[in-house]
Design an enzyme around this catalytic site. Sequence first.
Site, short mmCIF file in Angstrom:
data_model
loop_
_atom_site.label_atom_id
_atom_site.label_comp_id
_atom_site.label_asym_id
_atom_site.label_seq_id
_atom_site.Cartn_x
_atom_site.Cartn_y
_atom_site.Cartn_z
N ASP A 32 9.12 -11.99 -1.73
CA ASP A 32 9.45 -12.22 -0.32
C ASP A 32 8.34 -12.96 0.41
O ASP A 32 8.43 -13.18 1.62
CB ASP A 32 9.79 -10.89 0.40
N ASP A 49 13.65 -9.95 -0.72
CA ASP A 49 13.02 -8.63 -0.73
C ASP A 49 13.56 -7.87 -1.94
O ASP A 49 14.77 -7.93 -2.21
CB ASP A 49 13.38 -7.91 0.58
N TYR A 136 0.72 5.79 -1.68
CA TYR A 136 0.81 4.69 -2.65
C TYR A 136 0.88 5.23 -4.07
O TYR A 136 1.74 4.82 -4.87
CB TYR A 136 -0.41 3.77 -2.48
N VAL A 180 -14.27 -7.63 -5.08
CA VAL A 180 -14.73 -8.85 -5.77
C VAL A 180 -14.49 -10.06 -4.88
O VAL A 180 -15.37 -10.90 -4.69
CB VAL A 180 -14.01 -9.02 -7.13
N PHE A 196 -21.30 0.45 0.54
CA PHE A 196 -21.11 1.78 1.15
C PHE A 196 -21.78 2.83 0.26
O PHE A 196 -21.73 2.73 -0.97
CB PHE A 196 -19.63 2.06 1.34
N1 LIG Z 1 -4.79 -5.94 -8.02
C1 LIG Z 1 -5.05 -4.76 -8.59
O1 LIG Z 1 -6.22 -4.43 -8.85
C2 LIG Z 1 -3.94 -3.80 -8.95
C3 LIG Z 1 -4.28 -2.56 -9.48
C4 LIG Z 1 -3.27 -1.65 -9.82
C5 LIG Z 1 -1.95 -2.01 -9.66
N2 LIG Z 1 -1.63 -3.24 -9.13
C6 LIG Z 1 -0.22 -3.57 -8.97
O2 LIG Z 1 0.01 -4.87 -9.50
C7 LIG Z 1 1.07 -5.49 -8.78
C8 LIG Z 1 0.65 -6.87 -8.29
O3 LIG Z 1 -0.44 -6.71 -7.38
P1 LIG Z 1 -1.33 -7.94 -6.87
O4 LIG Z 1 -2.74 -7.48 -6.85
O5 LIG Z 1 -0.99 -9.18 -7.63
O6 LIG Z 1 -0.87 -8.03 -5.34
P2 LIG Z 1 -0.19 -9.23 -4.52
O7 LIG Z 1 -0.05 -8.75 -3.12
O8 LIG Z 1 -0.94 -10.50 -4.74
O9 LIG Z 1 1.24 -9.35 -5.20
C9 LIG Z 1 2.36 -8.62 -4.77
C10 LIG Z 1 3.49 -9.60 -4.56
O10 LIG Z 1 4.67 -8.87 -4.20
C11 LIG Z 1 5.29 -9.55 -3.11
N3 LIG Z 1 6.03 -8.53 -2.36
C12 LIG Z 1 5.54 -7.54 -1.59
N4 LIG Z 1 6.54 -6.81 -1.07
C13 LIG Z 1 7.69 -7.36 -1.52
C14 LIG Z 1 9.06 -7.07 -1.33
N5 LIG Z 1 9.47 -6.04 -0.55
N6 LIG Z 1 9.99 -7.84 -1.95
C15 LIG Z 1 9.61 -8.89 -2.73
N7 LIG Z 1 8.33 -9.22 -2.94
C16 LIG Z 1 7.38 -8.46 -2.35
C17 LIG Z 1 4.17 -10.18 -2.33
O11 LIG Z 1 4.58 -11.29 -1.53
C18 LIG Z 1 3.22 -10.61 -3.43
O12 LIG Z 1 3.50 -11.92 -3.88
C19 LIG Z 1 1.46 -4.52 -7.65
O13 LIG Z 1 2.57 -3.77 -8.08
C20 LIG Z 1 0.23 -3.63 -7.52
O14 LIG Z 1 0.58 -2.36 -7.00
C21 LIG Z 1 -2.60 -4.14 -8.76
#
Ligand SMILES: NC(=O)c1ccc[n+]([C@@H]2O[C@H](COP(=O)([O-])OP(=O)(O)OC[C@H]3O[C@@H](n4cnc5c(N)ncnc54)[C@H](O)[C@@H]3O)[C@@H](O)[C@H]2O)c1
Length: 303
Positions: A32, A49, A136, A180, A196
Amino acid sequence: MRILVTGGAGFIGSTLVDRLLSDGHDVVVVDDLSTGSHRNPDAPLHVLDVRDPALADAAKGAEVVCHLAAQISVRRSVADPVLDAQVNVQGTVNVLEAARRAGARKVVFASSVAVYGKPPTIPVPGDAVPDPRSPYAAGKLSAETYLSSYRALHGLEYTTLVLSNVYGPRQSPDGEAGVVAIFTDALLVGRPTVLFGAGTQTRDYVFVEDVVDGFARACGPPGDGRRFNLGTGLQTTDRDLHTLIAAAAGAPDLPGLAPARLGDLPAMAVDPGPARDGLGWQPRTDLATGLKITVEWVRGHAP
Ligand SMILES: NC(=O)c1ccc[n+]([C@@H]2O[C@H](COP(=O)([O-])OP(=O)(O)OC[C@H]3O[C@@H](n4cnc5c(N)ncnc54)[C@H](O)[C@@H]3O)[C@@H](O)[C@H]2O)c1
């Protein structure tokens, strides 16, 4: 094979899309664009979405669904737990419905080390009992149980990948490993940085290319409803992380100090052993190398 990637315009999702395309797969993206913006012209994007029933159309023909779209902020989940549950729980149920209706074989799900809460053993073993301590974390764990119920009820296979702190190019400062991106952005422009506590808090940083290798591997085998930690098993303190990023950025390693923040977890790392045995996966990029790549990417994309 045809693979649907939800969240495929985000940090990890877009890196996964690039990897799957280079492996020769036919990739479709649903996002989205609420936080994501990275698009690969070779993967059609449905701006949608994940809670939208129209997701079923986007999933048509998909053999595997990699579900990464999510509300990713722990702090936001505390401030607005209803929204978090709507996106991360209801959204996941809608993804499972779409996958089932499309006749997909498998779902690969992005869970988080947040589900482990304050673990008694570090690195957290693959069979640790989850102990969610934020909306979360509760939402991610709830989504995991829905995967299990769809497997039992409909034979929809799945693999859950429990991601530790993922870092790399395209990351925004808002995510779970946002530190990071925050240090990198600041050190490259000479802005002050802050640690921190005494900077002794530890996290398990895993490079995004290694993480998407885990997803690519999980798309293949049947699944059998297993969950795997994708981390390095190594703990890095905030202080050491700062030193490594400062070295990569050619900046002074002189962070300011601020009091520890209430509720911050003192330590985290996860055991990647089961992912090695089950997926043939291992983290290949050491932290100094991954941070150099990340700093160079940020330098090359400065506004
Ligand atoms: N980055 C980390 O360190 C980390 C750690 C643990 C888990 N995760 C999980 O990995 C996944 C990706 O995370 P990321 O770091 O790339 O974050 P990000 O925010 O870059 O990616 C999430 C994507 O989901 C899209 N999105 C959000 N809500 C939406 C909705 N309702 N419908 C459609 N699209 C939607 C956003 O536009 C975004 O492109 C997530 O599920 C996150 O919980 C990430």
